[in-house]
Design a protein around this motif. Structure first.
Motif, PDB file in Angstrom:
ATOM      1  N   PRO A  53      -8.396   6.827  -7.256  1.00  0.00           N
ATOM      2  CA  PRO A  53      -7.141   6.546  -8.509  1.00  0.00           C
ATOM      3  C   PRO A  53      -5.986   5.485  -8.270  1.00  0.00           C
ATOM      4  N   ALA A  54      -5.578   6.053  -7.143  1.00  0.00           N
ATOM      5  CA  ALA A  54      -4.238   5.708  -6.840  1.00  0.00           C
ATOM      6  C   ALA A  54      -5.224   3.561  -6.251  1.00  0.00           C
TER       7      ALA A  54
ATOM      8  N   GLU B 228       0.664  -1.323  -0.014  1.00  0.00           N
ATOM      9  CA  GLU B 228       0.035  -0.233  -0.156  1.00  0.00           C
ATOM     10  C   GLU B 228       0.833   1.014   0.179  1.00  0.00           C
ATOM     11  N   THR B 229       2.595   0.928  -0.309  1.00  0.00           N
ATOM     12  CA  THR B 229       3.130   2.150   0.118  1.00  0.00           C
ATOM     13  C   THR B 229       3.798   2.515  -0.967  1.00  0.00           C
TER      14      THR B 229
ATOM     15  N   SER C 132      -4.448   3.095  -0.469  1.00  0.00           N
ATOM     16  CA  SER C 132      -5.706   2.057   0.107  1.00  0.00           C
ATOM     17  C   SER C 132      -6.213   1.332   0.491  1.00  0.00           C
ATOM     18  N   PRO C 133      -6.464   0.010   1.916  1.00  0.00           N
ATOM     19  CA  PRO C 133      -6.816  -0.832   1.504  1.00  0.00           C
ATOM     20  C   PRO C 133      -8.130  -1.079   1.047  1.00  0.00           C
ATOM     21  N   ASP C 134      -8.508  -0.082  -0.079  1.00  0.00           N
ATOM     22  CA  ASP C 134      -9.890  -0.502  -1.092  1.00  0.00           C
ATOM     23  C   ASP C 134      -9.292  -0.791  -2.461  1.00  0.00           C
ATOM     24  N   LEU C 135      -7.905  -1.649  -2.735  1.00  0.00           N
ATOM     25  CA  LEU C 135      -7.527  -1.366  -3.351  1.00  0.00           C
ATOM     26  C   LEU C 135      -7.989  -1.894  -5.009  1.00  0.00           C
ATOM     27  N   LEU C 136      -7.684  -2.082  -6.275  1.00  0.00           N
ATOM     28  CA  LEU C 136      -8.694  -3.136  -7.155  1.00  0.00           C
ATOM     29  C   LEU C 136      -7.684  -3.233  -8.164  1.00  0.00           C
ATOM     30  N   LEU C 137      -7.407  -4.807  -8.009  1.00  0.00           N
ATOM     31  CA  LEU C 137      -6.409  -5.444  -8.283  1.00  0.00           C
ATOM     32  C   LEU C 137      -7.005  -5.754 -10.411  1.00  0.00           C
TER      33      LEU C 137
END
Length: 134
Positions: A100-101, A55-56, A62-67
């Motif tokens: 967006p991140a 996450e860095t 954020s923990p809401d990351l979409l792969l």
């Protein structure tokens, strides 16, 4: 006729997941010319212990990351893909509100003969009828 797989942590409502899939498909259609009826998509939700993503690096997420992994027929150029990435980020930011991140995209390109849409047909366009002349 892309195949799309999205991995994410558990916890988002069905409306969020549906908006993600619809946003990806709309962006594929608008930016890469994917057929409007060519959607074959899945979302896999993972418990925290089964979803490990930095996450860095190379920037904060954020923990809401979409792969998001999309398999497409080869042939799009770098500009086409860049246009798709930008379009998808804007689309998902607008609805369902993804930062967006948190949109990590991977495109896998394969030769057209590596597709079979079903019924033993070969080639990604084997089952798509030609447009009728009017």
């Amino acid at each position: 006729m892309p195949m799309t797989h999205v991995s994410m942590r558990k916890g988002k409502p069905a409306s969020f997941r549906t908006a993600v899939l619809k946003g990806i498909h709309a962006s594929l259609h608008e930016a890469l010319g994917v057929h409007p009826e060519a959607f074959f998509m899945t979302i896999a939700e993972h418990d925290e212990a089964n979803f490990l993503a930095n996450e860095t690096f190379p920037f904060k997420r954020s923990p809401d990351l979409l792969l998001i992994q999309i398999t497409l027929t080869a042939g799009r150029n770098a500009d086409d893909k860049k246009r798709f990435y930008e379009r998808l980020v804007k689309t998902l930011q607008a609805n369902p509100g993804v930062d967006p991140a948190d949109v990590f995209i991977n495109i896998i390109e394969v030769a057209a003969e590596n597709w079979s849409p079903g019924n033993g047909l070969a080639g990604r366009n084997a089952a798509i009828p030609a447009p009728s002349a009017s």
